[in-house]
Design an enzyme around this catalytic site. Structure first.
Site, PDB file in Angstrom:
ATOM      1  N   SER A 120     -28.992  30.853  13.232  1.00  0.00           N
ATOM      2  CA  SER A 120     -28.885  32.083  14.027  1.00  0.00           C
ATOM      3  C   SER A 120     -27.574  32.845  13.930  1.00  0.00           C
ATOM      4  O   SER A 120     -27.470  33.940  14.480  1.00  0.00           O
ATOM      5  CB  SER A 120     -29.165  31.779  15.498  1.00  0.00           C
ATOM      6  OG  SER A 120     -30.537  31.655  15.683  1.00  0.00           O
TER       7      SER A 120
ATOM      8  N   LYS B 291     -22.429  36.687  22.595  1.00  0.00           N
ATOM      9  CA  LYS B 291     -23.877  36.477  22.686  1.00  0.00           C
ATOM     10  C   LYS B 291     -24.199  36.074  24.116  1.00  0.00           C
ATOM     11  O   LYS B 291     -23.450  35.280  24.714  1.00  0.00           O
ATOM     12  CB  LYS B 291     -24.273  35.381  21.690  1.00  0.00           C
ATOM     13  CG  LYS B 291     -25.769  35.097  21.616  1.00  0.00           C
ATOM     14  CD  LYS B 291     -26.052  34.052  20.551  1.00  0.00           C
ATOM     15  CE  LYS B 291     -27.536  33.788  20.381  1.00  0.00           C
ATOM     16  NZ  LYS B 291     -27.814  32.834  19.287  1.00  0.00           N
TER      17      LYS B 291
ATOM     18  N   SER C 161     -31.190  34.219  15.931  1.00  0.00           N
ATOM     19  CA  SER C 161     -31.306  34.757  17.266  1.00  0.00           C
ATOM     20  C   SER C 161     -30.080  35.574  17.702  1.00  0.00           C
ATOM     21  O   SER C 161     -30.147  36.265  18.711  1.00  0.00           O
ATOM     22  CB  SER C 161     -31.526  33.610  18.259  1.00  0.00           C
ATOM     23  OG  SER C 161     -30.396  32.746  18.259  1.00  0.00           O
TER      24      SER C 161
HETATM   25  N1  GLN Z   1     -34.865  30.520  13.755  1.00  0.00           N
HETATM   26  C1  GLN Z   1     -34.535  29.219  14.258  1.00  0.00           C
HETATM   27  C2  GLN Z   1     -35.331  28.932  15.500  1.00  0.00           C
HETATM   28  O1  GLN Z   1     -36.063  29.778  15.876  1.00  0.00           O
HETATM   29  C3  GLN Z   1     -33.077  29.109  14.523  1.00  0.00           C
HETATM   30  C4  GLN Z   1     -32.654  29.718  15.784  1.00  0.00           C
HETATM   31  C5  GLN Z   1     -31.207  29.434  16.091  1.00  0.00           C
HETATM   32  O2  GLN Z   1     -30.430  29.073  15.216  1.00  0.00           O
HETATM   33  N2  GLN Z   1     -30.872  29.561  17.353  1.00  0.00           N
HETATM   34  O3  GLN Z   1     -35.259  27.901  16.064  1.00  0.00           O
END
Ligand code: GLN
EC number: 6.3.5.7
Length: 483
Positions: free
Chosen positions: A175, A76, A151
Site C-alpha cells: 500500500s 494517512k 490503500s
Molecule cells: N492490496 C493489499 C490488500 O488489500 C495490500 C493493502 C495494504 O498494503 N494495506 O490487502
C-alpha cells in the site's frame, strides 16, 4: 512554491527565502482549490498546520535547524492524531477522535513537520485502488478517470498533484509501493520493526509497516529519518541504530549486484512494463551495477498465503470494533447481540466484511491447519527464497505492479482481480523485508514503477540506488497535466 521537494524546502527555509507559515498558506490554498477533483484528503487541519508552521519558524529564528523543521506533510488517516478525527477510511471510525498521537505522528511533529491534514485511504487499509473508502474514491492526478492505487491512495494522489511534498503511508501488502508506482512517486516500505506501529490502527499486525511517500528518494530519506527508530511501546519495534539516510545517498553503485528474478516476467506482466523495467536495468548497469538472473521459486504461492494471513489477522484486530468501545454504534439496539451485529454490519463496508469472514473461517477449528498453518509455512518458504537470493545479490529488482492504473470501478465486481495486482509487492511483507518503488516510465500516459528489495535494515541501500538512478533519469520529475 508547490513544486518544491522536501530537500528544496529545507534549503529555502534555511536561506530564509520563505517562511514555513508562507509555504503552509500556499499549500492549504492549493488543496482548497484542487483537492475537490481528487478527494485525497479526509480531514484538513488548517489551524494545527498554521500553529505548527509558526512554531517551526520561531524555532528556526532561535537557531534551530533540521530537514523537517517547518516541512509540510500529511498523514494517512490510520495514524492516530490526538483530538483529530482518525477514521481509517471507515464509517466505523467516522466519529473517532484519537486520544493520543501515534509514535510516527509524535516523532515527526517533534522534528518540526507541519501536518496539513489526514489523507484518504481504503477502508482499514484493505484494497489496491482506494475505492473502498467510506469517504469516496480518490482520483489519479495523471488521469481523473483512473484509480491512484491503494490503500495509501490519498497520500499518493496528494503528493503526485503537488498539493504537498510528502506524506506518510502504510504498507501491509504493497500500500505504499503500489500507489507510488501508479502515481509516479517514490515510496518506501521499511523493514518490519524499523518504524513504530504504536498508534497505527492495525490491519494485519505481522505485515503492517509505516513509511514515506514522496517524489524523490532524497525526500523519502528525509521523511524516513523522522519516522524510524526503536519504540518501547511497540513490542515488535527493533532496537537497531538508525543510519543517516541522507548521508548515504551518494554511494557509488560500482559492482552492485542486482538480481532479477525470472518469475517476475511471467504471463501476467504487461509487456510494455517489462520493457520499462529492463530499461531501468540498463540505466543501473551504466552506473556500474552488475545483473544476475535469480529465482524466487515460491513466489506463485504468495497471493494465496497473503490472502489467508492478512484477513486472519484482520478478523482478530477488527473484533475490537464492537459498537461498545470505539466508533459507530447502531441506533436503538434491542439487546447486546443486536448491538454487535448491527454496529458491525452497518459500520463496516463490504470489503472489510468479506475479509473478516475469510479470516474468521481460516482460523476456525477444523480449518486452521488447512489454511492458516499452511499459509504460515508458505510464508517461511518465501522468506527462505529471499535469504538464498541475498546470498548472491545486493538488491532484487522488478516491476512494482503487473499493470498500470486501471479505470475507476473496473475491478469492483471482481475482488480477486484486484488481489492479483499485489503479486510483486506482498512477498516483501510476508518476509518482513524493505522495498522501494520509483518511477520508471509511462504506458499510455500512466506511470509505471520499478521495485527494489534489499536485505533487512538496508533501507539506506534502497535509497542510495534510487537516488543515483534519479540523478540520471527524469521520470520522477514529470508532473501530471493540470497540477
Ligand atoms: N492490496 C493489499 C490488500 O488489500 C495490500 C493493502 C495494504 O498494503 N494495506 O490487502
Amino acid at each position: 512554491m508547490h513544486q518544491l521537494t522536501l530537500a528544496e524546502i529545507a534549503r529555502g527555509l534555511a536561506d530564509k527565502k520563505f517562511s514555513s507559515e508562507e509555504l503552509t498558506k500556499v499549500l492549504l490554498a492549493r488543496i482548497a482549490q484542487l483537492d475537490p477533483q481528487l478527494n485525497s484528503f479526509i480531514s484538513l487541519t488548517e489551524d494545527l498546520a498554521l500553529q505548527q508552521a509558526k512554531a517551526a519558524d520561531a524555532r528556526r529564528a532561535n537557531g534551530e535547524s533540521g530537514a523537517l523543521l517547518g516541512a509540510p506533510i500529511a498523514h494517512k488517516d490510520l495514524f492516530c492524531t490526538q483530538g483529530i478525527r482518525t477514521s481509517c477510511g471507515s464509517k466505523m471510525l467516522d466519529n473517532f477522535k484519537a486520544p493520543y498521537d501515534a509514535t510516527v505522528v509524535a516523532k515527526l511533529a517533534a522534528a518540526g513537520a507541519v501536518t496539513l491534514g489526514k489523507t484518504n485511504m481504503d477502508e482499514f487499509a484493505m484494497g489496491s485502488a482506494n475505492e473502498s473508502s467510506y469517504y469516496g474514491a480518490v482520483k489519479n492526478p495523471w488521469n481523473l478517470e483512473y484509480v491512484p492505487g491503494g490503500s495509501s491512495g490519498g497520500s499518493a494522489a496528494a503528493v503526485a498533484a503537488r498539493l504537498l511534498p510528502a506524506a506518510t503511508g502504510t504498507d501491509t501488502g504493497g500500500s505504499i509501493r503500489q500507489p507510488a508506482a501508479l502515481t509516479n512517486l517514490t515510496g518506501l516500505k521499511p523493514t518490519y520493526g524499523r518504524v513504530s506501529r504504536w498508534g497505527m490502527i492495525a490491519y494485519a499486525s505481522s505485515l503492517d509497516q509505516g513509511g514515506p511517500l514522496a517524489r524523490t528518494a532524497e525526500d523519502c530519506a528525509i521523511l524516513l529519518q523522522g519516522m524510524a527508530g526503536f519504540d518501547p511501546q511497540d513490542s515488535t519495534s527493533i532496537d537497531e541504530p538508525v543510519p543517516d539516510y541522507s548521508a548515504g545517498l551518494n554511494g557509488s553503485l560500482q559492482g552492485l549486484r542486482i538480481g532479477v528474478p525470472k518469475e517476475y516476467f511471467s504471463a501476467g506482466l504487461d509487456p510494455r512494463i517489462a520493457d520499462l523495467i529492463m530499461a531501468s536495468v540498463e540505466e543501473l548497469k551504466k552506473l556500474g551495477a552488475v545483473i544476475k538472473d535469480i529465482s524466487l521459486p515460491n513466489m506463485q504461492h504468495a497471493i494465496p498465503a497473503y490472502y489467508v494471513i492478512a484477513p486472519a489477522e484482520a478478523s482478530s484486530n477488527l473484533s475490537r470494533f464492537d459498537g461498545v468501545r470505539f466508533g459507530y454504534r447502531c441506533e436503538a439496539p434491542k439487546n447486546l447481540e443486536d448491538l454487535y451485529k448491527r454496529s458491525r454490519g452497518e459500520g463496516f463496508g463490504p470489503e472489510v466484511q468479506r475479509r473478516i469472514m475469510v479470516g474468521a473461517y481460516a482460523l476456525s477449528a477444523g480449518y486452521y491447519d488447512a489454511y492458516y498453518l499452511k499459509a504460515q509455512k508458505i510464508r517461511r518458504l518465501i522468506k527462505n527464497d529471499f535469504m538464498a537470493a541475498f546470498n548472491e545479490v545486493d538488491i532484487i529488482l522488478g516491476p512494482t505492479t503487473p499493470n498500470p492504473a486501471w479505470k475507476l470501478g473496473a475491478k469492483n465486481s471482481d475482488p480477486v482481480a484486484a488481489y492479483l495486482e499485489d503479486v510483486y509487492t506482498i512477498t516483501a511483507n510476508l518476509a518482513g523485508l524493505p522495498g522501494l518503488s520509483m518511477p520508471a516510465g509511462f504506458v499510455d500516459g500512466l506511470p509505471v514503477g520499478v521495485q527494489l528489495l534489499a536485505p533487512y535494515f538496508q533501507e539506506g541501500r534502497l535509497l542510495n540506488v534510487a537516488h543515483q538512478y534519479q540523478q540520471n533519469t527524469d521520470w520522477h520529475t514529470r508532473t501530471p497535466t493540470g497540477f
